[in-house]
Design an enzyme around this catalytic site. Structure first.
Site, short mmCIF file in Angstrom:
data_model
loop_
_atom_site.label_atom_id
_atom_site.label_comp_id
_atom_site.label_asym_id
_atom_site.label_seq_id
_atom_site.Cartn_x
_atom_site.Cartn_y
_atom_site.Cartn_z
N GLY A 15 34.11 32.23 47.85
CA GLY A 15 34.54 32.42 49.23
C GLY A 15 33.38 32.82 50.13
O GLY A 15 32.24 33.00 49.68
N LYS B 23 42.85 45.65 58.31
CA LYS B 23 44.28 45.34 58.46
C LYS B 23 45.14 46.15 57.49
O LYS B 23 46.37 46.14 57.60
CB LYS B 23 44.51 43.84 58.28
N LYS C 239 46.97 44.65 50.81
CA LYS C 239 45.64 45.22 50.56
C LYS C 239 45.71 46.74 50.53
O LYS C 239 44.99 47.38 49.75
CB LYS C 239 44.67 44.76 51.66
N ALA D 196 36.36 40.55 45.40
CA ALA D 196 36.55 39.97 46.72
C ALA D 196 37.67 38.94 46.74
O ALA D 196 37.98 38.38 47.80
CB ALA D 196 35.25 39.32 47.21
N ASP E 85 36.25 32.30 40.45
CA ASP E 85 37.05 31.80 41.57
C ASP E 85 37.97 30.71 41.04
O ASP E 85 37.67 30.08 40.02
CB ASP E 85 36.15 31.26 42.68
N GLU F 90 37.82 25.08 42.81
CA GLU F 90 36.89 24.29 41.99
C GLU F 90 35.70 23.75 42.79
O GLU F 90 34.54 23.95 42.41
CB GLU F 90 37.65 23.13 41.34
#
Length: 649
Positions: A316, A434, A446, A388, A338, A341
């Site tokens: 990301g 947020k 989160k 992350a 991740d 792909e």
């Protein structure tokens, strides 16, 4: 005016026309075309040479007929062209070297013909060619070949002039960077920028010139003084201006319809590159009122050097930058995890090129699969985890709360539990502003993850230090507002803003990741580190400024429309909750948000209930369970608002 119209019309037809020519699609003339044209020119030259000499000579020699002579001479010239590669350069960029090749090729062809001529004479007592004819033929051939190249070069310049816009520019400042840039512009092949002078902020240098260009003092009468110079742009070289000075200069320049360009410090230039390729239009990211971040590299190196580091969400925008920055501290191996792909493959190729000496392990996996993660922990002696991986788009997650539970909450639980089980030294979680007083499912998920790792820190008997980092919007990240605005401006607008009063904090991707690495050195376990995000930015002002930077006028060339707040969106983000207190650290841009952790057993029971709810089809039930763990979660502009009013859905 007629000449200008004619030039533009010709450019439109040959460059952008709807006919089959469209010269802009031809990168260069193929070599066989150049050779064919050169051959044709030699044939034409022979014909004109024959006409000229035929009028001044009584007769040609009869050893070969005139057609045989033509064939022989043309073959010699063509052989000479191939020998000296007169066709190999780009005709539109012909230089002295190309002209010299033509001179050598024509001279060599003539010498060969003279040698043949006199060799035959010494053997048979007769000459094959008239010497005046050979001299005239060589002269006409050279002129024809040279004229062809000059004609192509001129036509290319003539036609492309309409496509390539040229700017009369002033260079900001009178220092080494500015003067080096001016020298580079004067010698550059790319003539997009015509230097007309320099700008001084200190004193007037009316009698002094640099490279023959005047120095103009920046002041109240500056724009009136430069009006006769027909200046169309300013170039800011290096980092000589503070952010405040740069913003003031840009705002006034835009108000006077000037383009603003940036060029990096001279230390970032390379000899191989044309410096003008480094000159870019200034971006909104360059105008954030932020000071440079100074890292304590020795501390970061101590916990990363020669260690195995796992980075989840590594493909990301945030994760990949963490990978790049960690690579600079000589880790033993970086494990990049991740589920995307293609981005993961692209990152792998980039890393092999930029960091060939660093060991990487690219892992295609999903944080929801604990068995897959456990195999990774078991097989590698991991010391540090940067977490992350997360779903982050507010409107999308508001429609799919179960996915937020599975990835943002349970994915974090899986990684945190395995970190304790396998004795990981540090677990650094990437959170968001947020999560503070959340009004949407994404922020609440989160916050739930933050609560879990904090409670686990209190309960855990191991040595794992759980560290949470919390920051706001990141410029240039996937889905962020600035790339979105840029696309809207490029397509002609309108630019859409959700509310005229909405504000946000911003920082750049490298800046955010630098602070993540720094916070990782400072944590003793259980802290939530909050970053200094600078001044909040009003999104309406951001949109207007981006339109101006693109050379348009807001509301005239590009419209701005208010479309209303999206589900779960609020007008402003907070870095601290109502119950939190901020404590300073030794780093001026990092604070600690002090929250009392909850009991691990209570949190775990909530997590189990949330996970169970996520297995069902009822999205409202899932959100109700999240609200029990995160009581400050008050939905805004969402169907889930009814939960806060105790209405049965």
């Amino acid at each position: 005016m007629k000449a200008e119209y004619f030039r533009n019309r010709v450019a439109q037809i040959f460059w952008n026309g709807d006919n089959s020519l469209q010269f802009k699609n031809l990168r260069y003339l193929p070599r066989w075309v150049v050779v064919a044209i050169d051959l044709l020119l030699v044939v034409i030259s022979f014909y004109f040479s024959f006409l000229i000499v035929d009028n001044i000579a009584s007769t040609f020699y009869n050893v070969l007929s005139i057609y045989q002579q033509a064939t022989f001479i043309i073959l010699v010239y063509v052989a000479s062209f191939f020998t000296f590669s007169t066709y190999s350069g780009l005709i539109r960029h012909s230089t002295f070297v190309d002209i010299f090749k033509i001179v050598v090729a024509c001279s060599s062809a003539m010498l060969v013909l003279i040698a043949v001529n006199y060799s035959y004479y010494f053997v048979y007592g007769e000459k094959v060619f008239l010497m005046p004819f050979l001299i005239v033929n060589m002269t006409i051939s050279f002129i024809a070949l040279l004229s062809f190249r000059l004609f192509v070069k001129r036509v290319y310049s003539f036609v492309s002039q309409n496509k390539r816009k040229s700017y009369n520019v002033l260079i900001v400042g009178v220092n080494d960077d500015s003067i080096a840039l001016a020298e580079a512009l004067s010698t550059s092949k790319n003539q997009n920028f015509n230097l007309v002078g320099f700008i001084s902020f200190k004193k007037d240098h009316q009698r002094i010139k640099i490279l023959g260009k005047p120095i103009i003092k920046y002041g109240s009468t500056f724009y009136d003084r430069i009006a006769p110079m027909k200046v169309t742009g300013l170039i800011i070289a290096g980092s000589q201006l503070s952010i405040k000075q740069k913003n003031e200069l840009v705002d006034k320049a835009l108000a006077n319809d000037l383009k603003i360009f940036n060029v990096p410090d001279i230390t970032q230039w390379t000899d191989k590159e044309d410096v003008t390729s480094k000159i870019k239009e200034i971006q909104i990211e360059d105008l954030l009122e932020r000071d440079a971040i100074h890292l304590e590299d020795s501390q970061i190196s101590n916990y990363l050097k020669n260690r195995n580091v796992l980075i989840t969400g590594g493909a990301g925008s945030i994760g990949s930058e963490i990978v790049r920055q960690v690579s600079c501290y000589q880790p033993k191996c970086i494990l990049i995890l991740d589920q995307a792909e293609s981005p993961l493959y692209d990152l792998e190729l980039e890393l092999k090129e930029k960091f060939p000496n660093i060991s990487y392990q690219v892992v295609l996996a999903d944080v929801r699969r604990k068995d897959r993660l456990e195999h990774l922990f078991r097989a590698n002696d991991i010391s540090v985890v940067f977490h992350a991986a997360a779903y982050k788009h507010v409107p999308m997650i508001e429609k799919n709360p179960r996915e937020a539970v599975c990835v943002n909450i349970l994915g974090t639980v899986n990684l945190a539990d395995l970190s304790v089980a396998y004795g990981i030294d540090r677990f650094v979680m990437i959170s968001t502003d947020k999560a503070v007083n959340p009004t949407n499912v994404m922020g609440a998920s989160k916050r739930a993850a933050e609560i879990y790792v904090q409670s686990l820190q209190q309960k855990a008997d191991g040595e794992t230090k759980f560290i949470t980092t919390r920051f706001g919007n990141v410029l240039g990240s996937n889905g962020s507002v600035i790339p979105y605005f840029k696309k809207q401006i490029e397509s002609g607008g309108p630019v859409t803003v959700t509310h005229q009063d909405i504000i946000r904090y911003f920082m750049t991707i490298p800046e955010a990741c630098q602070l993540v690495l720094q916070a990782g050195t400072m944590g003793k376990g259980g802290e939530i580190f909050v970053f200094d995000m600078g001044k909040p930015v009003k999104i309406m002002d951001l949109a207007e400024r981006m339109i101006k930077l693109s050379g348009f006028k807001p509301y005239e060339d590009i419209d701005i429309k208010i479309i209303g707040l999206r589900p779960g969106e609020k007008l402003f983000e907070e870095l601290l909750s109502n119950t939190s207190t901020a404590m300073p650290t030794h780093h001026q841009k990092i604070m600690i948000a002090k929250d009392d952790p909850l009991c691990y057993e209570d949190v775990l029971n909530h997590i189990i209930e949330i996970a169970s709810a996520a297995q069902q089809e009822n999205e409202v039930y899932v959100v109700s369970k999240i609200k029990q763990l995160v009581p400050e979660f008050i939905s805004k502009n969402s169907v889930f608002e009814l939960l806060d009013k105790n209405v049965n859905l």
